[in-house]
Design a protein around this motif. Structure first.
Motif, PDB file in Angstrom:
ATOM      1  N   GLU A 221      -8.724  14.969   0.877  1.00 59.49           N
ATOM      2  CA  GLU A 221      -8.270  14.001   1.863  1.00 59.49           C
ATOM      3  C   GLU A 221      -8.479  12.558   1.420  1.00 59.49           C
ATOM      4  O   GLU A 221      -8.202  11.632   2.183  1.00 59.49           O
ATOM      5  CB  GLU A 221      -9.010  14.232   3.190  1.00 59.49           C
ATOM      6  N   LEU A 222      -8.951  12.353   0.191  1.00 56.38           N
ATOM      7  CA  LEU A 222      -9.273  11.008  -0.252  1.00 56.38           C
ATOM      8  C   LEU A 222      -8.076  10.059  -0.243  1.00 56.38           C
ATOM      9  O   LEU A 222      -8.209   8.903   0.196  1.00 56.38           O
ATOM     10  CB  LEU A 222      -9.903  11.070  -1.648  1.00 56.38           C
ATOM     11  N   PRO A 223      -6.864  10.466  -0.706  1.00 51.05           N
ATOM     12  CA  PRO A 223      -5.726   9.537  -0.639  1.00 51.05           C
ATOM     13  C   PRO A 223      -5.410   9.087   0.793  1.00 51.05           C
ATOM     14  O   PRO A 223      -5.116   7.912   1.033  1.00 51.05           O
ATOM     15  CB  PRO A 223      -4.575  10.350  -1.244  1.00 51.05           C
ATOM     16  N   GLU A 224      -5.485  10.020   1.745  1.00 50.07           N
ATOM     17  CA  GLU A 224      -5.234   9.650   3.145  1.00 50.07           C
ATOM     18  C   GLU A 224      -6.327   8.725   3.666  1.00 50.07           C
ATOM     19  O   GLU A 224      -6.053   7.772   4.404  1.00 50.07           O
ATOM     20  CB  GLU A 224      -5.153  10.910   4.004  1.00 50.07           C
ATOM     21  N   ASP A 225      -7.573   8.982   3.277  1.00 45.20           N
ATOM     22  CA  ASP A 225      -8.670   8.096   3.671  1.00 45.20           C
ATOM     23  C   ASP A 225      -8.463   6.694   3.110  1.00 45.20           C
ATOM     24  O   ASP A 225      -8.754   5.692   3.782  1.00 45.20           O
ATOM     25  CB  ASP A 225     -10.001   8.654   3.185  1.00 45.20           C
ATOM     26  N   ALA A 226      -7.968   6.616   1.867  1.00 43.46           N
ATOM     27  CA  ALA A 226      -7.727   5.312   1.247  1.00 43.46           C
ATOM     28  C   ALA A 226      -6.634   4.554   1.984  1.00 43.46           C
ATOM     29  O   ALA A 226      -6.741   3.329   2.207  1.00 43.46           O
ATOM     30  CB  ALA A 226      -7.349   5.496  -0.227  1.00 43.46           C
ATOM     31  N   ARG A 227      -5.567   5.256   2.384  1.00 43.88           N
ATOM     32  CA  ARG A 227      -4.499   4.597   3.141  1.00 43.88           C
ATOM     33  C   ARG A 227      -4.996   4.118   4.506  1.00 43.88           C
ATOM     34  O   ARG A 227      -4.670   3.011   4.942  1.00 43.88           O
ATOM     35  CB  ARG A 227      -3.318   5.556   3.309  1.00 43.88           C
ATOM     36  N   ALA A 228      -5.796   4.942   5.164  1.00 49.82           N
ATOM     37  CA  ALA A 228      -6.339   4.555   6.470  1.00 49.82           C
ATOM     38  C   ALA A 228      -7.269   3.351   6.336  1.00 49.82           C
ATOM     39  O   ALA A 228      -7.266   2.452   7.190  1.00 49.82           O
ATOM     40  CB  ALA A 228      -7.079   5.736   7.095  1.00 49.82           C
ATOM     41  N   TRP A 229      -8.060   3.329   5.276  1.00 49.24           N
ATOM     42  CA  TRP A 229      -8.952   2.194   5.036  1.00 49.24           C
ATOM     43  C   TRP A 229      -8.145   0.905   4.864  1.00 49.24           C
ATOM     44  O   TRP A 229      -8.471  -0.130   5.457  1.00 49.24           O
ATOM     45  CB  TRP A 229      -9.795   2.456   3.787  1.00 49.24           C
ATOM     46  N   GLN A 230      -7.077   0.957   4.062  1.00 50.71           N
ATOM     47  CA  GLN A 230      -6.275  -0.251   3.840  1.00 50.71           C
ATOM     48  C   GLN A 230      -5.602  -0.718   5.128  1.00 50.71           C
ATOM     49  O   GLN A 230      -5.559  -1.920   5.408  1.00 50.71           O
ATOM     50  CB  GLN A 230      -5.229  -0.008   2.757  1.00 50.71           C
ATOM     51  N   LEU A 231      -5.090   0.217   5.919  1.00 53.32           N
ATOM     52  CA  LEU A 231      -4.468  -0.165   7.191  1.00 53.32           C
ATOM     53  C   LEU A 231      -5.487  -0.819   8.119  1.00 53.32           C
ATOM     54  O   LEU A 231      -5.178  -1.795   8.812  1.00 53.32           O
ATOM     55  CB  LEU A 231      -3.857   1.063   7.862  1.00 53.32           C
ATOM     56  N   GLY A 232      -6.701  -0.284   8.122  1.00 48.90           N
ATOM     57  CA  GLY A 232      -7.741  -0.879   8.952  1.00 48.90           C
ATOM     58  C   GLY A 232      -8.079  -2.305   8.533  1.00 48.90           C
ATOM     59  O   GLY A 232      -8.239  -3.193   9.380  1.00 48.90           O
ATOM     60  N   VAL A 233      -8.180  -2.528   7.224  1.00 48.62           N
ATOM     61  CA  VAL A 233      -8.469  -3.881   6.742  1.00 48.62           C
ATOM     62  C   VAL A 233      -7.279  -4.804   6.998  1.00 48.62           C
ATOM     63  O   VAL A 233      -7.452  -5.982   7.329  1.00 48.62           O
ATOM     64  CB  VAL A 233      -8.838  -3.854   5.246  1.00 48.62           C
ATOM     65  N   ASP A 234      -6.051  -4.282   6.871  1.00 49.79           N
ATOM     66  CA  ASP A 234      -4.858  -5.068   7.205  1.00 49.79           C
ATOM     67  C   ASP A 234      -4.944  -5.599   8.637  1.00 49.79           C
ATOM     68  O   ASP A 234      -4.656  -6.771   8.902  1.00 49.79           O
ATOM     69  CB  ASP A 234      -3.592  -4.216   7.065  1.00 49.79           C
ATOM     70  N   GLN A 235      -5.326  -4.733   9.561  1.00 45.66           N
ATOM     71  CA  GLN A 235      -5.406  -5.129  10.960  1.00 45.66           C
ATOM     72  C   GLN A 235      -6.479  -6.189  11.189  1.00 45.66           C
ATOM     73  O   GLN A 235      -6.273  -7.150  11.930  1.00 45.66           O
ATOM     74  CB  GLN A 235      -5.672  -3.895  11.823  1.00 45.66           C
TER      75      GLN A 235
END
Length: 330
Positions: A221-235
């Motif tokens: 699940e690491l790629p999905e976690d990485a995408r979620a992390w970036q979206l969170g920082v974007d916000q």
């Protein structure tokens, strides 16, 4: 050294190490080794004696309940082994722990004693530092060594760094004196979002490790976690105009610096990784074979003895009024 199991009999082993603390911004490096251990169900076979290397007022033990019984977990460094299947099976010796508080030379000598016993062919040390890099771009990962031949054959940078260092640099130097090939992989973590975890930086380190030692790592699940992390920082960045403007400045600087490398080796590496992941025959996984052998057997000598050494890439030292900054000076 406290041996928890017998000593493994390994196939073309590579030691992969990471240490929490000064060399582990965003827990990216220790997170990468933890991922390898979890995905391949590593078998712990040894641990360093916590009394020898840790100040328990700095790294405190933790108490937990197990079936109503109170137990204590002591800070230490553990060694585990995983077997990678596929067409070219090989083993990894995973070293995961905390940067020691004292006796660093003895600490490294113990680790290298096991490397010699196991016939380790190369040591790869993972690290992460804080840098001026935008969270919206691919995480920069540099591979460094001071051995010119190793740098040329493995597409690494020759480092001439001088300055403060952590356990990563000390272990590199110990490898040099022991005649064990050694490489450091460093991920740059955005300094404005340094709190752990940073799955994007962890993913970047694992991708670079794949390229370095030619293996396929199950990412889960690491790629999905990485995408979620970036979206969170974007916000978070979008809510602060000053941060958003600063991120844009970093993006422009990064894009300008990376423009000459938009083709060539970088694209070739990505394409090779894509092909490797599509090839079913390259699927790697744990083997059911036994790792363990009689510990009375004599040690195996390392198969190669170049004289590489590497220090960490330079980074700005921490400000005097910020003693808790965990970005390495290397």
């Amino acid at each position: 050294m406290i041996e928890l199991e017998g000593v493994p009999e390994l196939i073309d082993p590579v030691m992969v190490a990471a240490f929490e603390g000064w060399n582990d911004a965003g827990d990216a490096a220790s997170g990468a080794v933890a991922h390898l251990d979890r995905e391949w169900k590593g078998e712990v076979f040894a641990a360093l004696d916590a009394e020898d290397y840790y100040d328990f007022q700095v790294n405190r033990p933790t108490v937990f309940l197990e079936h109503g019984v109170r137990k204590i977990t002591w800070p230490t460094t553990r060694l585990s082994v995983v077997r990678i299947g596929g067409a070219k099976p090989r083993d990894l010796v995973l070293v995961r722990g905390i940067e020691p508080s004292m006796r660093w030379r003895s600490f490294c000598n113990e680790l290298l004693g096991f490397a010699h016993e196991l016939g380790v062919e190369m040591v790869v040390i993972l690290g992460a530092l804080l840098g001026d890099t935008p969270h919206t771009r691919p995480v920069p990962v540099s591979g460094v060594t001071s051995d010119p031949d190793l740098a040329r054959t493995m597409d690494l940078e020759e480092t001439k760094y001088e300055g403060p260092t952590g356990i990563v640099g000390v272990l590199q130097e110990a490898c040099t004196h022991a005649g064990v090939p050694a490489v450091s992989l460093w991920a740059a973590v955005p300094h404005y979002v340094s709190q752990p975890p940073n799955p994007k930086a962890t993913l970047a380190l694992l991708n670079r490790l794949e390229d370095l030692i030619d293996i396929r790592i199950p990412l889960g699940e690491l790629p999905e976690d990485a995408r979620a992390w970036q979206l969170g920082v974007d916000q978070l960045a979008a809510e602060d105009s000053e941060v958003a403007e600063y991120v844009q400045t970093l993006e422009e600087a990064r894009d300008t610096a990376d423009l000459p490398e938009a083709s060539g080796d970088a694209i070739a590496r990505e394409f090779e990784r894509y092909l490797r992941r599509r090839d079913p025959s390259s699927a790697d996984g744990p083997s059911d074979g036994s790792y363990l052998r009689d510990t009375s057997a004599g040690p195996r000598a390392p198969k190669r003895k170049p004289d590489p050494s590497a220090e960490e890439p330079p980074a700005a030292p921490p400000e005097p009024d910020e003693p808790e900054d965990d970005s390495p000076g290397a």
